[in-house]
Design a protein around this motif. Structure first.
Motif, PDB file in Angstrom:
ATOM      1  N   UNK A 169      -3.071  -7.129-157.385  1.00 35.66           N
ATOM      2  CA  UNK A 169      -3.219  -7.615-158.760  1.00 35.66           C
ATOM      3  C   UNK A 169      -3.743  -6.521-159.694  1.00 35.66           C
ATOM      4  N   UNK A 170      -4.733  -5.757-159.221  1.00 36.90           N
ATOM      5  CA  UNK A 170      -5.303  -4.686-160.041  1.00 36.90           C
ATOM      6  C   UNK A 170      -4.300  -3.573-160.312  1.00 36.90           C
ATOM      7  N   UNK A 171      -3.550  -3.202-159.276  1.00 39.57           N
ATOM      8  CA  UNK A 171      -2.569  -2.122-159.419  1.00 39.57           C
ATOM      9  C   UNK A 171      -1.466  -2.528-160.390  1.00 39.57           C
ATOM     10  N   UNK A 172      -0.940  -3.725-160.229  1.00 39.86           N
ATOM     11  CA  UNK A 172       0.147  -4.171-161.094  1.00 39.86           C
ATOM     12  C   UNK A 172      -0.347  -4.416-162.515  1.00 39.86           C
ATOM     13  N   UNK A 173      -1.580  -4.877-162.653  1.00 40.45           N
ATOM     14  CA  UNK A 173      -2.153  -5.071-163.985  1.00 40.45           C
ATOM     15  C   UNK A 173      -2.326  -3.742-164.695  1.00 40.45           C
ATOM     16  N   UNK A 174      -2.783  -2.737-163.929  1.00 38.79           N
ATOM     17  CA  UNK A 174      -2.967  -1.400-164.496  1.00 38.79           C
ATOM     18  C   UNK A 174      -1.624  -0.792-164.893  1.00 38.79           C
ATOM     19  N   UNK A 175      -0.624  -0.953-164.022  1.00 39.29           N
ATOM     20  CA  UNK A 175       0.719  -0.426-164.320  1.00 39.29           C
ATOM     21  C   UNK A 175       1.297  -1.097-165.554  1.00 39.29           C
ATOM     22  N   UNK A 176       1.078  -2.420-165.657  1.00 40.16           N
ATOM     23  CA  UNK A 176       1.605  -3.172-166.794  1.00 40.16           C
ATOM     24  C   UNK A 176       0.948  -2.727-168.094  1.00 40.16           C
ATOM     25  N   UNK A 230      -8.721  -8.881-149.987  1.00 35.94           N
ATOM     26  CA  UNK A 230      -8.788  -7.516-150.519  1.00 35.94           C
ATOM     27  C   UNK A 230      -7.404  -7.008-150.895  1.00 35.94           C
ATOM     28  N   UNK A 231      -6.404  -7.336-150.097  1.00 33.74           N
ATOM     29  CA  UNK A 231      -5.034  -6.934-150.416  1.00 33.74           C
ATOM     30  C   UNK A 231      -4.560  -7.618-151.698  1.00 33.74           C
ATOM     31  N   UNK A 232      -4.821  -8.897-151.809  1.00 37.60           N
ATOM     32  CA  UNK A 232      -4.381  -9.617-153.015  1.00 37.60           C
ATOM     33  C   UNK A 232      -5.046  -9.058-154.273  1.00 37.60           C
ATOM     34  N   UNK A 233      -6.332  -8.785-154.194  1.00 39.68           N
ATOM     35  CA  UNK A 233      -7.026  -8.237-155.362  1.00 39.68           C
ATOM     36  C   UNK A 233      -6.502  -6.855-155.720  1.00 39.68           C
ATOM     37  N   UNK A 234      -6.263  -6.037-154.702  1.00 38.39           N
ATOM     38  CA  UNK A 234      -5.766  -4.679-154.952  1.00 38.39           C
ATOM     39  C   UNK A 234      -4.380  -4.703-155.587  1.00 38.39           C
TER      40      UNK A 234
END
Length: 381
Positions: A363-370, A357-361
Motif C-alpha cells: 500500500x505504501x509503495x503504490x501510494x508513493x508511486x501514485x 507487513x506485506x500488505x502495508x508495504x
C-alpha cells in the motif's frame, strides 16, 4: 490489483507462501505465480493463481542460462504488467529485480537467508556480493528474516538501510500447526527436517546419532527432506550407509510435515546459518522442544535452556551432548520446553504478522508511486 510472486520452485510457493497468497486472493487481487515446473504448479492453479512456467538453473551459475532467465522474466512482466512484484530466493531477487527495473515495476525482495554461497569465501561469493551491491539499488523494499543478515548487508554496502525491514521469518500458521496432548515416545525420537545439503548439518546429525546410540541404543533418529544433487548435497552412498548401519531412518520428502513432527520428541537443526528456519517455526508451533546451532536464524527461534538447547555449529560431539541432555529430561521438563516453544511462536512468529507487513508495504509503495505520478503530471501540465 495485480501481484506477481516469483520463487525458485513452485513447491516453495505452495508450502511457504500460501497464507500470503490467500490473503491477496481474499481481497480479489489477481495473483500470478512464476516458477519452474516441478508438479506443484497444479496446486497453485487450483488455489486460484495464474501460474507461469520458466526455466531456471538452480544449481550454480551459468551466465547464458541466467541471462535467459532474466529475459524470460522480462517478457512475462511486460505481458502481465503487475502492480508490484514480490521476489524470494537468490536468483529471483537478483535477476527478477533487473527485469522489473527495465519496466519500471515496483519490487519487494525477501532475503530468506544468506545461503550456501555466503558460507564460503570464494569466487562465487565475491560475484554474489557484487551482484547484490548493484541490483539492490533498485528494489522499493527489502525484507530480511534476521537482524544478523540485515546488518551484514548494510555493513558490506549491499543495500541502503532506508529500504530495509525485518520479518519474523516466513511466519507460521498457528491454526494449522497445533500442539497435541503431550506423550513421550517409548523410544525417544529426534527429527531433522531439511534439504539434504551439508550446510544443514546433516553430517553432524549422523555423527551425533552414532555417539548417542553407543549409550542409548533404542533412540531413533529420523531424517526428512529432499535429496540434493548439487556439489553441496549429501552423497547418495553416504546416506545409504547411514541407513544400512541403523544410524538414521530416512523418510524421504513429505507434504505432510505435521504428521512427521507429531512422532518426534525433539526437532533438531544443526545448520551452519539460516534466515529463520521454517522447520523450527513449525515444530515450535506444535510445542516441540528444539536443538539447533548457535548461529544467525536459529537463535531467533531457540532460547537456550527455555524451549531447547543451542549447540556449536559443525560439532557433532557437542550436538550429541545436547541430545543426551534432552532425552534425559523428565516428562514434565520436556513438556515445559515444548510449551515454551508454542508461546514463543504465538508471540513473535504468527504468520499474520508477516502478511500484514506485506500488505502495508504494498500500500505504501503504490501510494508513493501514485503521488509521484500525480506530482509529475501537475508539473508537466
Amino acid at each position: 490489483m495485480r501481484i506477481a510472486i516469483v520463487i525458485n520452485t513452485a513447491w516453495n510457493i505452495y508450502n511457504f507462501r500460501m497464507g500470503l497468497i490467500r490473503s491477496f486472493l481474499d481481497k480479489n487481487y489477481e495473483v500470478h505465480t512464476i516458477a519452474p515446473p516441478d508438479g506443484y504448479e497444479k496446486h497453485l492453479i487450483q488455489e486460484g493463481c495464474k501460474h507461469h512456467l520458466v526455466t531456471l538453473e538452480n544449481k550454480g551459475t551459468n551466465p547464458r542460462k541466467d541471462i535467459s532467465y532474466i529475459y524470460q522474466l522480462y517478457k512475462l512482466y511486460k505481458k502481465i504488467r503487475p502492480d508490484v512484484i514480490l521476489h524470494f530466493t537468490i536468483k529471483p531477487n537478483l535477476y527478477g529485480t533487473v527485469a522489473a527495473k527495465l519496466l519500471g515495476i515496483p519490487v519487494i525482495n525477501n532475503v530468506s537467508g544468506l545461503g550456501t554461497v555466503f558460507l564460503r569465501e570464494n569466487r562465487s561469493s565475491k560475484i554474489a556480493r557484487e551482484l547484490y551491491k548493484y541490483v539492490f539499488k533498485f528494489p522499493d523494499k527489502v525484507f530480511f528474516q534476521n537482524s544478523d543478515d540485515l546488518q551484514y548487508f548494510i555493513e558490506k554496502g549491499l543495500v541502503n538501510q532506508r529500504i530495509t525491514d525485518l520479518l519474523p521469518g516466513s511466519g507460521v500458521n498457528i491454526q494449522k500447526f497445533q500442539p497435541e496432548v503431550f506423550k513421550r515416545n517409548s523410544k525417544f525420537t529426534f527429527l531433522l527436517a531439511a534439504r539434504l545439503i551439508q550446510d544443514k548439518g546433516i553430517h553432524e546429525y549422523a555423527e551425533a546419532a552414532r555417539i548417542v546410540l553407543q549409550t542409548y541404543p533404542d533412540i531413533r533418529f529420523l531424517l526428512v527432506g529432499f535429496k540434493d544433487e548439487s556439489p553441496f548435497g549429501v552423497k547418495e552412498l553416504t546416506l545409504q550407509n547411514w541407513i544400512d548401519q541403523g544410524v538414521l531412518e530416512y523418510l524421504g520428502p513429505t507434504d505432510d510435515i505435521q504428521s512427521v513432527f507429531r512422532h518426534a520428541d525433539c526437532v533438531v537443526l544443526p545448520s551452519y546459518r539460516e534466515g529463520t528456519p521454517r522447520s523450527l517455526l513449525e515444530a515450535a508451533a506444535m510445542a516441540k522442544p528444539i536443538i539447533a546451532t548457535n548461529v544467525p536464524g536459529c537463535i531467533e527461534v531457540v532460547d537456550d535452556q527455555i524451549n531447547g538447547f543451542l549447540c556449536e555449529a559443525k560439532n557433532g560431539k557437542d550436538l550429541a551432548e545436547k541430545m543426551i541432555k534432552m532425552l534425559s529430561l523428565s516428562d514434565h521438563d520436556l513438556q515445559q520446553m515444548g510449551q515454551a516453544s508454542r508461546i514463543k511462536i504465538e508471540e513473535k512468529f504468527d504468520e499474520d504478522f508477516v502478511i500484514q507487513k506485506y500488505h502495508r508495504s504494498i500500500e505504501n509503495i503504490l501510494s508513493f508511486s501514485s503521488s509521484n505520478s500525480l506530482t509529475s503530471s501537475v508539473a508537466t501540465g
